[in-house]
Motif scaffolding. Structure first.
Motif, PDB file in Angstrom:
ATOM      1  N   ALA A   1     -35.688 -10.769 -39.839  1.00  0.00           N
ATOM      2  CA  ALA A   1     -36.063 -11.597 -41.170  1.00  0.00           C
ATOM      3  C   ALA A   1     -37.319 -12.335 -41.163  1.00  0.00           C
ATOM      4  O   ALA A   1     -38.226 -12.268 -42.225  1.00  0.00           O
ATOM      5  N   HIS A   2     -37.716 -12.664 -40.032  1.00  0.00           N
ATOM      6  CA  HIS A   2     -39.046 -13.350 -39.675  1.00  0.00           C
ATOM      7  C   HIS A   2     -40.276 -12.418 -39.953  1.00  0.00           C
ATOM      8  O   HIS A   2     -41.265 -12.856 -40.289  1.00  0.00           O
ATOM      9  N   ALA A   3     -39.648 -11.214 -39.657  1.00  0.00           N
ATOM     10  CA  ALA A   3     -40.793 -10.240 -39.858  1.00  0.00           C
ATOM     11  C   ALA A   3     -40.589  -9.368 -41.080  1.00  0.00           C
ATOM     12  O   ALA A   3     -41.240  -8.339 -41.148  1.00  0.00           O
TER      13      ALA A   3
ATOM     14  N   ALA B   1     -40.272  -4.038 -32.662  1.00  0.00           N
ATOM     15  CA  ALA B   1     -41.347  -4.812 -32.525  1.00  0.00           C
ATOM     16  C   ALA B   1     -41.050  -6.258 -32.608  1.00  0.00           C
ATOM     17  O   ALA B   1     -41.585  -7.413 -31.957  1.00  0.00           O
ATOM     18  N   ALA B   2     -40.301  -6.698 -33.914  1.00  0.00           N
ATOM     19  CA  ALA B   2     -40.098  -7.763 -34.286  1.00  0.00           C
ATOM     20  C   ALA B   2     -39.324  -8.769 -33.266  1.00  0.00           C
ATOM     21  O   ALA B   2     -39.107 -10.051 -33.280  1.00  0.00           O
TER      22      ALA B   2
ATOM     23  N   ASP C   1     -41.963 -10.713 -28.540  1.00  0.00           N
ATOM     24  CA  ASP C   1     -41.695 -11.853 -28.105  1.00  0.00           C
ATOM     25  C   ASP C   1     -40.796 -12.202 -26.952  1.00  0.00           C
ATOM     26  O   ASP C   1     -40.783 -13.165 -25.964  1.00  0.00           O
ATOM     27  N   THR C   2     -39.646 -11.305 -26.912  1.00  0.00           N
ATOM     28  CA  THR C   2     -38.620 -11.338 -25.669  1.00  0.00           C
ATOM     29  C   THR C   2     -38.645 -10.015 -25.086  1.00  0.00           C
ATOM     30  O   THR C   2     -37.704  -9.358 -25.359  1.00  0.00           O
ATOM     31  N   PRO C   3     -39.417  -9.909 -24.234  1.00  0.00           N
ATOM     32  CA  PRO C   3     -39.352  -8.445 -23.675  1.00  0.00           C
ATOM     33  C   PRO C   3     -38.084  -8.077 -22.727  1.00  0.00           C
ATOM     34  O   PRO C   3     -37.969  -6.995 -22.393  1.00  0.00           O
ATOM     35  N   SER C   4     -37.295  -9.338 -22.543  1.00  0.00           N
ATOM     36  CA  SER C   4     -36.198  -9.079 -21.702  1.00  0.00           C
ATOM     37  C   SER C   4     -35.009  -8.443 -22.306  1.00  0.00           C
ATOM     38  O   SER C   4     -34.154  -8.055 -21.782  1.00  0.00           O
ATOM     39  N   VAL C   5     -34.901  -8.429 -23.835  1.00  0.00           N
ATOM     40  CA  VAL C   5     -34.137  -7.942 -24.435  1.00  0.00           C
ATOM     41  C   VAL C   5     -34.334  -6.059 -24.570  1.00  0.00           C
ATOM     42  O   VAL C   5     -35.132  -5.514 -24.706  1.00  0.00           O
ATOM     43  N   THR C   6     -33.075  -5.581 -24.043  1.00  0.00           N
ATOM     44  CA  THR C   6     -33.078  -4.437 -23.843  1.00  0.00           C
ATOM     45  C   THR C   6     -32.090  -3.469 -25.132  1.00  0.00           C
ATOM     46  O   THR C   6     -31.582  -4.500 -25.748  1.00  0.00           O
TER      47      THR C   6
ATOM     48  N   TRP D   1     -48.166  -7.811 -30.832  1.00  0.00           N
ATOM     49  CA  TRP D   1     -48.702  -6.522 -31.367  1.00  0.00           C
ATOM     50  C   TRP D   1     -49.872  -6.671 -32.373  1.00  0.00           C
ATOM     51  O   TRP D   1     -49.606  -7.023 -33.217  1.00  0.00           O
ATOM     52  N   ILE D   2     -50.833  -5.829 -31.858  1.00  0.00           N
ATOM     53  CA  ILE D   2     -52.153  -5.794 -32.912  1.00  0.00           C
ATOM     54  C   ILE D   2     -52.246  -4.390 -33.160  1.00  0.00           C
ATOM     55  O   ILE D   2     -52.862  -3.576 -32.566  1.00  0.00           O
TER      56      ILE D   2
END
Ligand SMILES: [Zn+2]
Length: 326
Positions: free
Chosen positions: A83-85, A257-258, A262-267, A317-318
């Motif tokens: 939602a933030h994205a 991406a969203a 932010d949280t690369p540990s989420v698989t 991400w850019i």
């Protein structure tokens, strides 16, 4: 008000006349706008240069995925991040492939889903042709891994889609996914992954057009495979280098991406080794954020090209600036 601005009744008469003419023009324009909407998507290819290599991002389409169920974190957290994205679950997710013309070889990285993943995917060949190439011109195909949304496009209506191409992937990948005994032992829900890989890759194996490689290998001048296991047992990134410029194609190192910058540990449920997939993402992102290498990702929004920046404990991400080849 008009009189105040223009200071004379003559001027206001002129303004009224112009306004009247404008209304007439608008009326005739709206009459012309009654053409039916075209509805078909625009051809989706995007082209950049990396040194002297021409890189064409080719879309295979998009697929809606229930990311709040697939990501391995609290469903609410995923919904909030989406939602933030300005996104939501199911998330319309891109499937991107990349065509590299080195000047002496035409190399395709991944082939999309073909007919293995529903009607919204399988658009690679149409977009390849729209981009100015024919399937017969592809010399080599390198796979990041053998999940159906990466191998399905190897076949079209039961025939080899790229008749002149040599197919290559890391040996771990083919030994795992092409194994009948692995398929027999797999959970019922996972058997489809094996069937997809076997149906797509075996015709190349049988005709002597499959050549596996072992780990990091220079496959063509300026194109190196880099083993990045975790998502699958032989998941591979490809580093493209020409004239000092670099592009790293990272396959399925990230899906959402969203959430995962932010949280690369989420698989994600598709990761075969969750721990290793998270560790690999963290390590590769840390390294590319430092080096500033251009990245291409199979499931980031098309064309999936951009840079990864450091951002506190995570990353950002850019996406690439729009460019056209001149
Ligand atoms: Zn994938």
């Amino acid at each position: 008000m008009i009189r105040k601005l223009f200071g004379s009744s003559r001027a206001s008469g002129l303004v009224a006349g112009i306004a009247f003419a404008a209304i007439n023009v608008l009326a005739s324009l709206s009459a012309q706008a009654a053409a039916p909407m075209a509805h078909n998507p625009a051809p989706a290819f995007y082209r950049i240069m990396v040194g002297e290599f021409e890189i064409t991002a080719l879309s295979d389409g998009t697929v809606d995925l229930p990311m709040n169920k697939l990501l391995n974190q609290n469903q609410k957290k995923t919904d909030q991040a989406l939602a933030h994205a300005f996104e939501q679950s199911p998330l319309e997710t891109s499937v991107n492939t990349y065509l590299v013309n080195t000047g002496s070889k035409l190399i395709l990285i991944d082939t999309g889903a073909g007919n293995l993943f529903g009607p919204t995917l399988g658009k690679l060949i149409a977009n390849l042709k729209a981009s100015g190439y024919q399937p017969e011109q592809v010399d080599e195909i390198y796979l990041t891994h053998m999940h159906p949304d990466h191998v399905g496009g190897l076949m079209t209506n039961g025939a080899i889609a790229f008749p002149n191409a040599l197919l290559r992937a890391d040996r771990h990948e083919s030994e795992f996914w092409l194994s009948q005994s692995n398929m027999d032992q797999a959970a019922p829900d996972n058997k489809g992954f094996f069937q997809g890989a076997i149906a797509s890759v075996n015709p190349y194996v049988k005709t002597g057009k499959y050549s596996p490689f072992d780990g990091n290998t220079e496959l063509a001048p300026g194109v190196i495979s880099i083993l990045s296991q975790g998502h699958t047992v032989g998941h591979t990134s490809y580093l493209i280098q020409s004239k000092g410029q670099k592009l790293l194609l990272i396959g399925d190192l990230i899906h959402v991406a969203a959430v995962q910058f932010d949280t690369p540990s989420v698989t994600i449920a598709f990761d075969s080794d969750q721990k290793q997939a998270a560790a690999e993402r963290l390590q590769v992102f840390s390294s590319i954020a430092k080096d500033g290498i251009l990245v291409g990702a199979a499931h980031l929004p098309f064309p999936g090209l951009g840079h990864v920046g450091a951002n506190g404990k995570g990353f950002r991400w850019i996406p690439v600036n729009y460019t056209q080849i001149r």
